[in-house]
Scaffold this active site. Structure first.
Site, mmCIF file in Angstrom:
data_model
loop_
_atom_site.group_PDB
_atom_site.id
_atom_site.type_symbol
_atom_site.label_atom_id
_atom_site.label_comp_id
_atom_site.label_asym_id
_atom_site.label_seq_id
_atom_site.Cartn_x
_atom_site.Cartn_y
_atom_site.Cartn_z
ATOM 1 N N LYS A 112 -1.381 -2.942 0.969
ATOM 2 C CA LYS A 112 -0.344 -1.905 0.977
ATOM 3 C C LYS A 112 -0.516 -0.962 2.158
ATOM 4 O O LYS A 112 0.456 -0.594 2.812
ATOM 5 C CB LYS A 112 -0.358 -1.105 -0.331
ATOM 6 C CG LYS A 112 0.311 -1.856 -1.474
ATOM 7 C CD LYS A 112 0.476 -0.989 -2.707
ATOM 8 C CE LYS A 112 1.083 -1.802 -3.844
ATOM 9 N NZ LYS A 112 0.940 -1.134 -5.148
ATOM 10 N N LYS A 196 3.788 -14.121 -4.707
ATOM 11 C CA LYS A 196 4.090 -13.748 -6.099
ATOM 12 C C LYS A 196 5.445 -13.041 -6.182
ATOM 13 O O LYS A 196 5.833 -12.320 -5.247
ATOM 14 C CB LYS A 196 2.970 -12.880 -6.685
ATOM 15 C CG LYS A 196 2.986 -11.458 -6.184
ATOM 16 C CD LYS A 196 2.115 -10.519 -7.016
ATOM 17 C CE LYS A 196 2.239 -9.136 -6.394
ATOM 18 N NZ LYS A 196 1.285 -8.154 -6.806
ATOM 19 N N LYS A 199 8.372 -6.666 -7.566
ATOM 20 C CA LYS A 199 9.449 -5.690 -7.482
ATOM 21 C C LYS A 199 9.675 -5.263 -6.038
ATOM 22 O O LYS A 199 10.755 -4.848 -5.666
ATOM 23 C CB LYS A 199 9.114 -4.463 -8.349
ATOM 24 C CG LYS A 199 9.175 -4.765 -9.848
ATOM 25 C CD LYS A 199 8.742 -3.570 -10.708
ATOM 26 C CE LYS A 199 7.293 -3.671 -11.121
ATOM 27 N NZ LYS A 199 6.884 -2.686 -12.137
#
Ligand code: TYM
Length: 333
Positions: A112, A196, A199
């Site tokens: 991230k 994967k 969201k």
């Protein structure tokens, strides 16, 4: 009885199929046999700086989807993380037990922060797994049902529990076990079947969202990326797209993958996709409808959450007191 705890971040209006299959369905199954506590982890969601109204709306929507999927407030405790201040309090304590290097090795943080760069990241993203450990340890949790992507965070929770027991004495914390169901631990993106489903995925077409309308769901399944071959077989390495579709099919029908493969012998990818679209729509429609009802009755929902918060607080406060006492923090009269 064994205690189960898990949570999801309210970072979008709808949960996606990976959340549903990898986690939520396991939560519902476990509430029959365990003392289950499920949370909407809104403090975690602050790390992505959501707008005020958006965060509030998504917090309720996430709780609504738990209920719609079958989390039953008469058997499980359902609450919003920020309603129980002990989560933030224990996080501070655990942060003093966490090594800088240890936190820096978390792959989700590394991914991230690499995406946004050092100037765009925040300390909350760094300490995020410590807050997650606090969530788990506050309830003396034995079992944590999650998807594969949470395995490393859970490992940190286990290490912290063991460290508390070493430094403060046995019985300070319960060491939690992950509950990761192999078959559904990682549902893949429909457009990029080696990544994967998430969201925050790059293309919305790769996602199946629980609250999507049936047409949109069918369209996304029909345009799922497959391969140039024509044989329907389960082979995640060479046929990632088709294997992901078979996994979803199997998880939603309860039929073994091998039986489904046998059914589609000699048939085309299009057949499988059309049937799968029906399976997914059939499974998600009642969940969507029930979720919409809860979303449209926020007052009713807030009562459920208030009840859950009261139950959760009682447990969390007792754990925090035990840990504060063992740390030698002077307790008030
Ligand atoms: P979150 O909100 O990203 O995801 C919620 C749950 O869904 C699972 N999941 C998946 N499972 C299979 N395939 C996928 N593609 C997929 N995508 C997501 C996740 O593994 C997770 O179980 N840090 C956590 C939230 C959290 C938590 C906790 C979990 C905070 N405190 C304490 C357990 C216990 C997270 O970001 O999940």
């Amino acid at each position: 009885t064994q205690r189960v705890f898990s949570g999801m971040q309210p970072t979008s209006d709808s949960l996606q199929l990976g959340n549903y299959l990898g986690a939520l369905k396991q939560w519902v199954a476990l509430q029959d046999t365990h003392d289950a506590i499920y949370s909407v982890v809104d403090l975690h969601a602050l790390t992505v700086a959501p707008d005020r109204e958006v965060l509030t709306r998504r917090t309720r929507a996430t709780a609504a989807q738990y209920l719609a999927a079958g989390v039953d407030p008469s058997r499980a405790t359902l609450f919003v993380q920020s309603h129980v201040p002990q989560h933030a309090e224990l996080t501070w304590v655990l942060s003093t037990f966490t090594g800088m290097g240890e936190a820096g090795r978390m792959t989700q943080f590394k991914d991230k922060s690499a995406k946004v760069g050092e100037s765009g990241t925040n300390v909350g993203l760094f300490t995020y797994p410590v807050l997650m450990a606090a969530d788990i340890l506050l309830y003396d949790t034995n079992v944590v049902p999650v998807g594969e992507d949470q395995r490393q965070h859970l490992e940190l929770s286990r290490d912290l529990a063991q460290r508390l027991n070493q430094r403060l004495g046995e019985g300070t914390a319960v060491v939690p076990e992950p509950h990761i169901v192999k078959e559904v631990a990682k549902i893949y993106d429909l457009q990029e079947p080696t990544a994967k489903m998430s969201k925050s995925s790059s293309s919305p077409n790769g996602l199946i969202e629980i609250l999507d309308d049936p047409k949109a769901i069918a369209k996304r399944i029909k345009s799922a990326v497959t391969d140039a071959d024509t044989v329907i077989a389960f082979d995640p390495k060479n046929k990632a797209g088709i294997s992901n579709l078979l996994t979803i099919y199997s998880a939603l029908t309860g039929r073994p993958v091998a039986d489904i493969v046998a059914d589609y012998e000699g048939k085309m990818y299009g057949h499988l996709k059309a049937d799968l679209a029906e399976v997914v729509v059939g499974a998600l429609t009642p969940v969507r409808e029930a979720a919409m009802e809860w979303i449209e009755s926020p007052d009713k929902l807030d009562v459920v959450l208030a009840d859950g918060a009261a139950k959760a607080t009682a447990i969390a406060q007792a754990t925090l007191e035990r840990i504060y006492d063992r740390l030698g923090l002077l307790r008030p009269l």
